[in-house]
Enzyme design. Structure first.
Site, short mmCIF file in Angstrom:
data_model
loop_
_atom_site.label_atom_id
_atom_site.label_comp_id
_atom_site.label_asym_id
_atom_site.label_seq_id
_atom_site.Cartn_x
_atom_site.Cartn_y
_atom_site.Cartn_z
N GLY A 10 0.82 -1.31 0.05
CA GLY A 10 -0.23 0.26 -0.26
C GLY A 10 1.19 1.05 0.46
O GLY A 10 2.14 1.66 1.09
N ARG A 71 0.74 -5.70 -5.59
CA ARG A 71 1.51 -6.47 -4.10
C ARG A 71 2.06 -7.35 -5.34
O ARG A 71 1.36 -7.29 -6.52
CB ARG A 71 0.29 -6.77 -3.45
CG ARG A 71 -0.29 -5.18 -2.90
CD ARG A 71 -1.49 -6.02 -1.54
NE ARG A 71 -2.16 -4.35 -0.95
CZ ARG A 71 -1.66 -3.79 -0.22
NH1 ARG A 71 -0.29 -4.62 0.35
NH2 ARG A 71 -2.21 -2.72 0.40
N ASP A 102 4.81 -4.66 6.46
CA ASP A 102 4.94 -5.55 6.80
C ASP A 102 5.64 -6.80 5.78
O ASP A 102 6.89 -7.37 5.37
CB ASP A 102 3.88 -7.05 7.52
CG ASP A 102 3.99 -8.08 7.74
OD1 ASP A 102 5.09 -7.76 8.97
OD2 ASP A 102 3.27 -8.84 7.25
N THR A 125 4.45 2.72 5.34
CA THR A 125 2.48 1.96 5.61
C THR A 125 1.71 2.63 6.38
O THR A 125 2.28 3.39 7.76
CB THR A 125 3.10 0.22 6.27
OG1 THR A 125 1.24 0.45 6.66
CG2 THR A 125 3.57 0.33 7.20
N ASP A 127 -0.78 1.49 8.26
CA ASP A 127 -0.88 0.80 9.63
C ASP A 127 0.06 1.01 10.64
O ASP A 127 -0.25 0.25 12.07
CB ASP A 127 -0.99 -0.07 8.93
CG ASP A 127 -1.64 -0.83 8.02
OD1 ASP A 127 -2.68 0.19 8.29
OD2 ASP A 127 -2.37 -1.74 7.68
N ASP A 129 2.17 -0.61 12.30
CA ASP A 129 2.15 -1.84 12.58
C ASP A 129 3.69 -2.90 12.67
O ASP A 129 3.54 -4.23 12.06
CB ASP A 129 1.66 -2.87 12.17
CG ASP A 129 1.07 -3.41 10.90
OD1 ASP A 129 2.36 -2.33 10.24
OD2 ASP A 129 0.39 -3.76 10.25
N ARG A 154 -18.28 15.04 13.65
CA ARG A 154 -18.88 15.63 15.19
C ARG A 154 -19.67 16.26 14.71
O ARG A 154 -20.91 16.26 15.67
CB ARG A 154 -17.64 15.69 15.52
CG ARG A 154 -18.32 16.52 17.12
CD ARG A 154 -18.27 15.23 18.17
NE ARG A 154 -17.40 14.38 18.38
CZ ARG A 154 -17.04 13.50 18.86
NH1 ARG A 154 -19.04 12.71 19.81
NH2 ARG A 154 -15.97 12.40 19.24
N ARG A 171 -5.81 -3.84 8.32
CA ARG A 171 -6.94 -4.77 8.00
C ARG A 171 -6.84 -5.21 9.49
O ARG A 171 -7.43 -6.89 9.50
CB ARG A 171 -5.70 -5.94 6.58
CG ARG A 171 -7.00 -6.57 6.80
CD ARG A 171 -6.92 -7.08 4.67
NE ARG A 171 -5.59 -6.02 4.96
CZ ARG A 171 -5.33 -6.11 3.23
NH1 ARG A 171 -5.90 -6.34 2.36
NH2 ARG A 171 -3.84 -5.28 2.61
O1 F6P Z 1 -1.80 -1.75 4.44
C1 F6P Z 1 -1.87 -0.20 4.02
C2 F6P Z 1 -3.24 -0.79 3.77
O2 F6P Z 1 -3.93 0.81 3.44
C3 F6P Z 1 -3.97 -0.74 5.33
O3 F6P Z 1 -5.03 -1.08 5.90
C4 F6P Z 1 -5.75 -1.71 4.26
O4 F6P Z 1 -6.43 -2.36 5.07
C5 F6P Z 1 -4.76 -2.05 2.66
O5 F6P Z 1 -3.73 -1.54 2.66
C6 F6P Z 1 -6.16 -1.80 2.13
O6 F6P Z 1 -5.29 -2.66 0.58
P1 F6P Z 1 -6.08 -2.20 -0.73
O7 F6P Z 1 -5.59 -0.41 -1.46
O8 F6P Z 1 -5.11 -3.61 -1.29
O9 F6P Z 1 -7.12 -2.92 -0.60
#
Ligand code: F6P
Length: 322
Positions: A10, A71, A102, A125, A127, A129, A154, A171
């Site tokens: 991503g 990906r 990751d 990323t 995330d 994470d 809000r 995710r």
């Molecule tokens: O890994 C980053 C992320 O934005 C996640 O938070 C999300 O679940 C995923 O990528 C979405 O991926 P895609 O753009 O391939 O749908």
């Protein structure tokens, strides 16, 4: 040395800052940077070209990645990684700077371990994470984007006295959800790692707030929460309690936009440091930030469990939403 630079997985705001820094630091040290398009897919397809310093003009402030990303499930196969190593060798690319999350780091770790390709990872990323770093490129920007969006929600939530469920990305990580929830005073947050993320606990919390006189509430839901998506939780609450609630899925809005100053600064630092360490003969590491300082981790560290959102932050969401 010819150094390949790629972005994978991503996209995240700040990736362009890291690309620019890697390319220009390479130039400053007398190396040649090559841009590899579409991540590891581009390595398999030999989709690359020399990337001079001038090719990085005016990209620091731009979201997304000028190198494009993908990906690449094929890279899970050792045979494809061996092919990738041959492609790199034939093109004279002696080291890689891999900017991603990751999955990208796992790919780099395998390529380094199996094929001896020196790889330098830069965390990218939204995330946040990854083990071994308090920060990843894009998290700060995405967090601010989500907070700004929820501040707007809000206004209408309190005007109508409504419950809103707002889904943020993540995710398998609640980092973005918990930080967003705290920063916008959400009444509750649901996330995959939550110890008490039950439906009953959510209902009890919303009910307690109602009894305290709250007429509008915002619940932040991480995309990968165990109760299901915000839409699924919303449907269940409507069915069980007939609530006139609304669901907003922030989606990919969170991934775009101009990077924050922090994401730019770390992109610059990590991009340059990755090349300096490769220049010093190192490979098989990724960079991070630990307690404010630049950190270097062995690539194998990516195999550790990912960090969970700090419990004191999710507890604070509860305490402060009274
Ligand atoms: O890994 C980053 C992320 O934005 C996640 O938070 C999300 O679940 C995923 O990528 C979405 O991926 P895609 O753009 O391939 O749908």
């Amino acid at each position: 040395m010819r150094i390949g630079v790629l972005t994978s997985g991503g996209d995240a705001p700040g990736m362009n800052a890291a690309i620019r820094a890697a390319v220009r630091q390479a130039d400053a040290l007398g190396h040649e940077a090559w841009g590899i398009r579409r991540g590891f897919q581009g390595v398999l397809e030999k989709d690359w070209a020399p990337m001079p310093s001038r090719a990085c003009a005016n990209i620091l402030q731009r979201g997304g990645t000028v190198l494009h990303t993908a990906r690449c499930p094929e890279f899970h196969e050792a045979a494809r990684r061996a092919e990738a190593a041959v492609n790199l060798r034939e093109a004279g690319i002696q080291a890689l700077v891999v900017i991603g999350g990751d999955g990208s780091f796992r790919a780099a770790e395998a390529l380094h371990r199996e094929q001896g390709v020196p790889c330098a990872g830069i965390p990218g990323t939204i995330d946040n994470d990854l083990p071994g770093t308090d920060r990843t490129l894009g998290f700060d920007t995405a967090l601010n984007t989500a907070v700004e969006a929820i501040d707007r929600i809000r206004d209408t939530a309190s005007s109508h006295g409504r419950l809103f469920l707002v889904e943020v990305m993540g995710r398998s990580s609640g980092m973005l959800a918990v930080h967003t929830a705290l920063a916008c005073g959400a009444e509750a947050v649901l996330f995959p790692e939550s110890p008490d993320g039950s439906y009953q606990a959510l209902v009890a919390r919303l009910n307690a707030n109602w009894l305290r006189g709250k007429r509008s509430s915002i619940v932040v839901v991480a995309e990968g929460d165990g109760l299901g998506s915000a839409v699924a939780v919303g449907d269940r609450l409507r069915r069980d309690y007939g609530l006139d609630l609304r669901v907003v899925v922030l989606g990919h809005i969170q991934r775009g936009g101009s990077p924050s100053a922090l994401d730019r600064i770390w992109g610059c630092r990590w991009g340059a440091e990755a090349v300096r360490l490769l220049d010093a003969g190192k490979g098989g590491f990724y960079l991070g930030e630990v307690a404010g300082a630049l950190a270097v981790q062995p690539l194998a560290r990516i195999l550790d469990s990912p960090p969970a959102p700090p419990e004191d932050l999710s507890d604070l969401v509860d305490v402060l939403s009274r």
